[in-house]
Design a protein around this motif. Structure first.
Motif, PDB file in Angstrom:
ATOM      1  N   PRO A  95     -15.249  -4.067 -45.421  1.00 47.29           N
ATOM      2  CA  PRO A  95     -15.024  -5.515 -45.339  1.00 47.29           C
ATOM      3  C   PRO A  95     -15.432  -6.267 -46.596  1.00 47.29           C
ATOM      4  O   PRO A  95     -15.134  -7.457 -46.725  1.00 47.29           O
ATOM      5  CB  PRO A  95     -15.878  -5.935 -44.139  1.00 47.29           C
ATOM      6  CG  PRO A  95     -16.958  -4.898 -44.055  1.00 47.29           C
ATOM      7  CD  PRO A  95     -16.282  -3.618 -44.470  1.00 47.29           C
ATOM      8  N   GLN A  96     -16.086  -5.585 -47.531  1.00 47.07           N
ATOM      9  CA  GLN A  96     -16.461  -6.213 -48.800  1.00 47.07           C
ATOM     10  C   GLN A  96     -15.300  -6.221 -49.792  1.00 47.07           C
ATOM     11  O   GLN A  96     -15.432  -6.746 -50.900  1.00 47.07           O
ATOM     12  CB  GLN A  96     -17.673  -5.506 -49.416  1.00 47.07           C
ATOM     13  CG  GLN A  96     -17.421  -4.100 -49.983  1.00 47.07           C
ATOM     14  CD  GLN A  96     -17.575  -3.002 -48.968  1.00 47.07           C
ATOM     15  OE1 GLN A  96     -17.117  -3.115 -47.848  1.00 47.07           O
ATOM     16  NE2 GLN A  96     -18.228  -1.914 -49.372  1.00 47.07           N
ATOM     17  N   VAL A  97     -14.162  -5.649 -49.423  1.00 45.02           N
ATOM     18  CA  VAL A  97     -13.009  -5.633 -50.320  1.00 45.02           C
ATOM     19  C   VAL A  97     -12.532  -7.060 -50.598  1.00 45.02           C
ATOM     20  O   VAL A  97     -12.687  -7.951 -49.755  1.00 45.02           O
ATOM     21  CB  VAL A  97     -11.866  -4.781 -49.718  1.00 45.02           C
ATOM     22  CG1 VAL A  97     -11.204  -5.480 -48.531  1.00 45.02           C
ATOM     23  CG2 VAL A  97     -10.824  -4.441 -50.776  1.00 45.02           C
ATOM     24  N   THR A  98     -12.002  -7.265 -51.796  1.00 43.96           N
ATOM     25  CA  THR A  98     -11.517  -8.590 -52.205  1.00 43.96           C
ATOM     26  C   THR A  98     -10.126  -8.438 -52.812  1.00 43.96           C
ATOM     27  O   THR A  98      -9.735  -7.331 -53.218  1.00 43.96           O
ATOM     28  CB  THR A  98     -12.444  -9.219 -53.258  1.00 43.96           C
ATOM     29  OG1 THR A  98     -12.417  -8.408 -54.442  1.00 43.96           O
ATOM     30  CG2 THR A  98     -13.875  -9.330 -52.745  1.00 43.96           C
ATOM     31  N   PRO A  99      -9.375  -9.538 -52.910  1.00 42.97           N
ATOM     32  CA  PRO A  99      -8.082  -9.461 -53.599  1.00 42.97           C
ATOM     33  C   PRO A  99      -8.225  -8.938 -55.023  1.00 42.97           C
ATOM     34  O   PRO A  99      -7.367  -8.186 -55.501  1.00 42.97           O
ATOM     35  CB  PRO A  99      -7.591 -10.911 -53.576  1.00 42.97           C
ATOM     36  CG  PRO A  99      -8.199 -11.494 -52.334  1.00 42.97           C
ATOM     37  CD  PRO A  99      -9.570 -10.872 -52.282  1.00 42.97           C
ATOM     38  N   GLY A 100      -9.314  -9.305 -55.698  1.00 41.66           N
ATOM     39  CA  GLY A 100      -9.509  -8.853 -57.062  1.00 41.66           C
ATOM     40  C   GLY A 100      -9.677  -7.346 -57.167  1.00 41.66           C
ATOM     41  O   GLY A 100      -9.233  -6.733 -58.149  1.00 41.66           O
TER      42      GLY A 100
END
Length: 239
Positions: A101-106
């Motif tokens: 869940p720590q994934v980001t678009p970047g």
């Protein structure tokens, strides 16, 4: 553009995140899984994509945002299910799971570029697996037979890509949420997410329960006023 695949399980108590129990109950583990999935889907909804596909074991729920196709996972082991998800794609595809869940678009952005310098993208996980796999030309044979859920899964998958002569770009290492320790670490990194909020709530409830239980045990162990304590002389207690 790239098709983004999210492979996931319906967050049903007792069927997801079983390694979080204990200390979390099955219902609490399912709440954490739902939060992680919702955070992941929200991120995917914000990146440019040809299609957004949830490859799901189970049924969709209110956590599913608009703009996603939902397809059932194929049968077989995880390698077969991932391979089938890629087989259903035409053109570049990027697959991620629900455990980061720590994934980001970047973090996803490099794997979504339409450059010619890479044939595949690989996101290694801290536990030896992988959290992301991107293929410019999806081929089920690149995944089928790779041993899954072992400390060497990531190395084996990466070796398979390289053995096929692919130019592989690497994404940052991320930590999967598998254990309670993982959950605490990821929640600290993913501030402002549903996952971090649910983790904080559940942790506070558990700590309050522990404090209450400790206090009750202390009270239960105290002697009643005026009662004799072994080895202690109480004035007026002797006849």
């Amino acid at each position: 553009m790239t098709t983004v695949l999210v492979i996931a399980k319906e967050p049903v108590p007792g069927r997801v995140k079983t390694r979080l129990t204990p200390p979390f109950t099955p219902a609490e583990a399912a709440r954490l899984a739902e939060a992680a999935l919702a955070d992941t889907l929200d991120v995917v909804a914000r990146v440019p994509a040809r299609r957004r596909v949830l490859v799901l074991a189970g049924r969709p729920g209110p956590w599913l945002p608009p703009g996603f196709e939902v397809t059932a996972q194929a049968g077989g082991g995880l390698d077969a299910r991932i391979a089938a998800a890629f087989a259903a794609c035409t053109g570049p595809a990027l697959l991620i799971g629900m455990d980061t869940p720590q994934v980001t678009p970047g973090l996803l952005e490099p794997a979504l570029r339409q450059g010619e310098e890479h044939d595949a993208w690989f996101g290694p996980a801290a536990d030896g697996g992988f959290w992301a796999l991107g293929l410019r030309a999806p081929d089920p044979a690149l995944v089928l037979g790779v041993p899954m859920s072992t400390p060497d899964t990531g190395a084996a998958q990466y070796a398979r890509l390289r053995a096929a002569g692919l130019r592989v770009g690497e994404l940052p290492v991320l930590r999967d949420v598998d254990t309670a320790e993982d959950a605490g670490h990821v929640a600290a990194l993913a501030r402002g997410t549903r996952f971090a909020s649910v983790h904080a709530e559940l942790t506070a409830v558990r700590m309050a329960a522990q404090v209450a239980a400790t206090g009750a045990a202390v009270v239960a162990g105290r002697p009643r006023p005026g009662a004799a304590v072994p080895g202690v002389s109480v004035p007026g207690a002797a006849g």
